[in-house]
Design an enzyme around this catalytic site. Sequence first.
Site, PDB file in Angstrom:
ATOM      1  N   SER A  99       7.586  -6.106   8.421  1.00  0.00           N
ATOM      2  CA  SER A  99       6.258  -5.492   8.421  1.00  0.00           C
ATOM      3  C   SER A  99       5.176  -6.577   8.476  1.00  0.00           C
ATOM      4  O   SER A  99       5.128  -7.348   9.434  1.00  0.00           O
ATOM      5  CB  SER A  99       6.107  -4.585   7.200  1.00  0.00           C
ATOM      6  N   ASP A 196       9.334   5.401  12.318  1.00  0.00           N
ATOM      7  CA  ASP A 196       8.401   4.611  11.504  1.00  0.00           C
ATOM      8  C   ASP A 196       6.988   5.152  11.701  1.00  0.00           C
ATOM      9  O   ASP A 196       6.429   5.071  12.790  1.00  0.00           O
ATOM     10  CB  ASP A 196       8.473   3.143  11.941  1.00  0.00           C
ATOM     11  N   HIS A 226      10.273   3.079   8.250  1.00  0.00           N
ATOM     12  CA  HIS A 226       9.647   1.772   8.077  1.00  0.00           C
ATOM     13  C   HIS A 226      10.438   0.876   7.139  1.00  0.00           C
ATOM     14  O   HIS A 226      10.425  -0.354   7.299  1.00  0.00           O
ATOM     15  CB  HIS A 226       8.211   1.941   7.564  1.00  0.00           C
TER      16      HIS A 226
END
Length: 246
Positions: A99, A196, A226
Site C-alpha cells: 500500500s 481492493d 486490500h
Amino acid sequence: MTDFLSTPQGRRLAYHRTAGSGPGVVFLGGFKSDMTGSKAQFLQAWAEDQGRPFLRFDYSGHGQSDGDFLDGAIGDWFEDALSAIEALTEGRQVLVGSSMGGWIALLVARAIPERIAGLIGIAAAPDFTEDLMEPAFTGAERAAMAATGRIEQPSDYGDEPYVITRRLIEEGRNRLVLRSPLPLPFPVRLLQGSADVDVPPSVALKLFDHADSPDLRLTLVKGADHRFSEPENLALLAETLARLPV
C-alpha cells in the site's frame, strides 16, 4: 527482540533484522500499519527459511517507533526507510512495499537505484494523498481541513478513525512519482487484488503504464482485497519473491 535505530533526522525507529546471504529483503508497511502485521511476519519466516537477510521496521509515529503519527508525512517516512536501509542493510535489496509502502519503495528506489535488486508492490499506492484522498473530500471535510488543519474519517481496519492532516496532503505533493519519469532499472512485480476498494486496480494499471523497467509484470488476483493476506495471497507473494531474477 526489538532493536532501535537513531536516524540522521533525530527519529528513533524500531526494527527487526534477520541475518542471511544473498540480496536482502526489506518490508515497507502501509499507512498507520506496523511491522507486526501478517505480511511482515510471513516474509520474515520466508527469509529465514531461505537463508536470506531480512529487515522490517516501523516508520516514525508507527508501531514501536518514537513520534506522533499525526506529525508525520510521506517525506518523513521515506527518510525513515532510506535511513534504515542505508544503516541496517548491506548490498542490494529487494523492496517489498505494501500500500503506502509501495510509494515509499518507489521513492527509495529513485533515490538509491544502485542498491535495489528488485521491487514488489502489494496493492502499491503511489501518490495516494493526491489521487485518492484529496479528491474524495466532501465539501464539509474541505471546510474542516481549512479551519482546523485536519479531518477524521472512519477506518475499516480498527475502531479509531483515520486522522488526515493538512501537512500529509501538502507535503505529499513534493513526493509524487507518477508525474515525472520513473526509471526502475531492475525487475518489478506488482500484485493487486481485483476486490481492493482502498487502492483500486486502476492505480496498479497507472503505475504499470508509467514506470520504466526492463522487466515489469502486473498480477491481478480475482477476489483479493486490500489486505492481500489470505493464505493463497501470501503463497503468491512467496512464489513471486522466489522467482524474482535477482
